[in-house]
Design a protein around this motif. Structure first.
Motif, mmCIF file in Angstrom:
data_model
loop_
_atom_site.group_PDB
_atom_site.id
_atom_site.type_symbol
_atom_site.label_atom_id
_atom_site.label_comp_id
_atom_site.label_asym_id
_atom_site.label_seq_id
_atom_site.Cartn_x
_atom_site.Cartn_y
_atom_site.Cartn_z
ATOM 1 N N GLY A 5 75.139 29.769 -45.412
ATOM 2 C CA GLY A 5 74.816 29.774 -43.992
ATOM 3 C C GLY A 5 73.911 30.896 -43.543
ATOM 4 N N VAL A 6 73.460 31.738 -44.482
ATOM 5 C CA VAL A 6 72.554 32.831 -44.121
ATOM 6 C C VAL A 6 71.138 32.286 -43.980
ATOM 7 N N ARG A 7 70.469 32.640 -42.899
ATOM 8 C CA ARG A 7 69.072 32.247 -42.722
ATOM 9 C C ARG A 7 68.190 33.327 -43.325
ATOM 10 N N ILE A 8 67.415 32.952 -44.330
ATOM 11 C CA ILE A 8 66.545 33.895 -45.026
ATOM 12 C C ILE A 8 65.110 33.438 -44.847
ATOM 13 N N GLN A 9 64.229 34.352 -44.454
ATOM 14 C CA GLN A 9 62.832 34.008 -44.247
ATOM 15 C C GLN A 9 61.955 35.216 -44.525
ATOM 16 N N VAL A 10 60.700 34.942 -44.823
ATOM 17 C CA VAL A 10 59.724 36.002 -45.062
ATOM 18 C C VAL A 10 59.167 36.478 -43.728
ATOM 19 N N MET A 11 59.006 37.778 -43.596
ATOM 20 C CA MET A 11 58.504 38.353 -42.348
ATOM 21 C C MET A 11 57.086 37.870 -42.057
ATOM 22 N N TYR A 21 54.551 34.791 -50.359
ATOM 23 C CA TYR A 21 55.984 35.019 -50.498
ATOM 24 C C TYR A 21 56.798 33.921 -49.807
ATOM 25 N N SER A 22 56.296 33.422 -48.689
ATOM 26 C CA SER A 22 56.994 32.349 -47.990
ATOM 27 C C SER A 22 57.032 31.087 -48.850
ATOM 28 N N LEU A 23 55.915 30.768 -49.492
ATOM 29 C CA LEU A 23 55.875 29.610 -50.384
ATOM 30 C C LEU A 23 56.828 29.803 -51.555
ATOM 31 N N GLU A 24 56.840 31.007 -52.106
ATOM 32 C CA GLU A 24 57.729 31.279 -53.234
ATOM 33 C C GLU A 24 59.196 31.155 -52.827
ATOM 34 N N GLU A 45 53.827 18.047 -55.927
ATOM 35 C CA GLU A 45 54.660 16.896 -55.586
ATOM 36 C C GLU A 45 55.615 17.190 -54.429
ATOM 37 N N MET A 46 56.049 18.449 -54.300
ATOM 38 C CA MET A 46 57.100 18.792 -53.341
ATOM 39 C C MET A 46 56.583 19.352 -52.023
ATOM 40 N N PHE A 47 55.385 19.927 -52.021
ATOM 41 C CA PHE A 47 54.882 20.558 -50.802
ATOM 42 C C PHE A 47 53.729 19.749 -50.211
ATOM 43 N N PRO A 48 53.679 19.652 -48.880
ATOM 44 C CA PRO A 48 52.561 18.948 -48.236
ATOM 45 C C PRO A 48 51.230 19.603 -48.603
ATOM 46 N N PRO A 49 50.181 18.820 -48.752
ATOM 47 C CA PRO A 49 48.878 19.363 -49.149
ATOM 48 C C PRO A 49 48.363 20.472 -48.233
ATOM 49 N N HIS A 50 48.617 20.354 -46.922
ATOM 50 C CA HIS A 50 48.064 21.350 -46.010
ATOM 51 C C HIS A 50 48.692 22.724 -46.224
ATOM 52 N N ILE A 51 49.950 22.766 -46.692
ATOM 53 C CA ILE A 51 50.591 24.051 -46.970
ATOM 54 C C ILE A 51 50.005 24.679 -48.223
ATOM 55 N N LEU A 52 49.882 23.885 -49.268
ATOM 56 C CA LEU A 52 49.328 24.403 -50.519
ATOM 57 C C LEU A 52 47.873 24.808 -50.361
ATOM 58 N N SER A 53 47.127 24.067 -49.573
ATOM 59 C CA SER A 53 45.698 24.362 -49.427
ATOM 60 C C SER A 53 45.478 25.712 -48.769
ATOM 61 N N VAL A 54 46.360 26.080 -47.819
ATOM 62 C CA VAL A 54 46.223 27.374 -47.148
ATOM 63 C C VAL A 54 46.410 28.507 -48.141
ATOM 64 N N VAL A 55 47.485 28.430 -48.933
ATOM 65 C CA VAL A 55 47.756 29.490 -49.894
ATOM 66 C C VAL A 55 46.714 29.496 -51.007
ATOM 67 N N ALA A 56 46.342 28.312 -51.481
ATOM 68 C CA ALA A 56 45.347 28.233 -52.544
ATOM 69 C C ALA A 56 44.003 28.801 -52.092
ATOM 70 N N TYR A 57 43.639 28.586 -50.830
ATOM 71 C CA TYR A 57 42.384 29.139 -50.316
ATOM 72 C C TYR A 57 42.456 30.658 -50.274
ATOM 73 N N ASP A 58 43.596 31.180 -49.858
ATOM 74 C CA ASP A 58 43.761 32.634 -49.818
ATOM 75 C C ASP A 58 43.613 33.248 -51.197
ATOM 76 N N PHE A 59 44.113 32.541 -52.221
ATOM 77 C CA PHE A 59 44.133 33.089 -53.567
ATOM 78 C C PHE A 59 43.158 32.353 -54.487
ATOM 79 N N ARG A 60 42.015 31.938 -53.926
ATOM 80 C CA ARG A 60 41.011 31.261 -54.740
ATOM 81 C C ARG A 60 40.407 32.201 -55.770
ATOM 82 N N SER A 61 40.528 33.502 -55.554
ATOM 83 C CA SER A 61 40.165 34.515 -56.547
ATOM 84 C C SER A 61 41.325 35.496 -56.639
ATOM 85 N N PRO A 62 41.506 36.166 -57.779
ATOM 86 C CA PRO A 62 42.634 37.098 -57.930
ATOM 87 C C PRO A 62 42.638 38.166 -56.838
#
Length: 237
Positions: free
Chosen positions: A136-142, A176-179, A214-231
């Motif tokens: 029942g604990v709500r855990i989220q990334v800041m 971190y939120s995605l993780e 398969e598990m995450f909507p494309p728009h969520i993955l695309s945001v993170v993938a764009y941020d990390f398109r380079s190391p």
């Protein structure tokens, strides 16, 4: 407390605030400072009073210290909501301590906000977070509003700097939120951290697998993938 003078000398919370540089060192999601800092507030049910305080690791983890102090100071029947802002998420042992604490205090609601995930590849830590959520604990990334809230209420910011909270990279908040969602869903980790350039830099690398797509909507993955398109690198602490 006012925006043009900063926290005043007569502010009852002043002695419980941390310094701006400590806030930046502890809560910058790009950094890997070893120690953990806890900023917490207790909202008493049927009351407008909010108790705020800060704590850091000493010889034990801050989560353990908090649960013992709360148990010693307050009646088990007290109704309240506790909000934590942690620089690192709880380890597996602390997760167990928190669950035991909540079982002994059924009238307590706990919300945990974290800046980073502690040893996120360790399966026992991942299971500990899942167990907390199932309890029942709500855990989220800041997110940005959480950092601004902490700056205003927990930091001894300079005069005139109420609205000048440090700007931490949103890319790492999203990562971190995605993780954290991967952990809750029982999926493999979606990123790794390694050291580069004579151990002076941390390298964050996105490592998406088919199960993530398969598990995450494309728009969520695309945001993170764009941020990390380079190391992405960060300085090592």
């Amino acid at each position: 407390m006012t925006s043009d003078t900063g926290p005043s000398a007569g502010d009852a919370t002043l002695r419980r605030r941390i310094e701006p540089w400590d806030f930046a060192d502890f809560f910058d999601p790009t950094q890997l400072r070893k120690e953990t800092c806890l900023l917490y507030e207790i909202h008493w049910n049927r009351s407008q009073k909010i108790w705020r305080n800060t704590a850091c690791n000493n010889n034990r983890h801050v989560e353990v210290n908090f649960t013992e102090k709360f148990t010693a100071d307050f009646h088990p029947a007290v109704h309240c909501t506790i909000i934590w802002f942690l620089s690192w998420s709880p380890c597996s042992e602390c997760s167990q301590v928190i669950r035991e604490f909540l079982s002994q205090h059924p009238n307590v609601t706990l919300i945990i906000n974290v800046a980073r995930l502690y040893y996120h590849l360790d399966e026992s830590n991942r299971q500990g977070l899942r167990d907390l959520r199932n309890s029942g604990v709500r855990i989220q990334v800041m997110k940005v509003p959480d950092y601004h809230h902490c700056w205003r209420n927990f930091v001894n910011y300079p005069p005139g700097e109420e609205r000048h909270c440090p700007r931490f990279p949103h890319e790492f908040m999203n990562l971190y939120s995605l993780e954290l969602h991967c952990i809750f869903l029982g999926l493999p980790s979606c990123f790794t951290i390694s050291r580069r350039r004579h151990n002076t830099l941390n390298l964050f690398t996105l490592t998406l697998q088919n199960c993530h797509y398969e598990m995450f909507p494309p728009h969520i993955l695309s945001v993170v993938a764009y941020d990390f398109r380079s190391p992405l690198y960060s300085n090592f602490l």
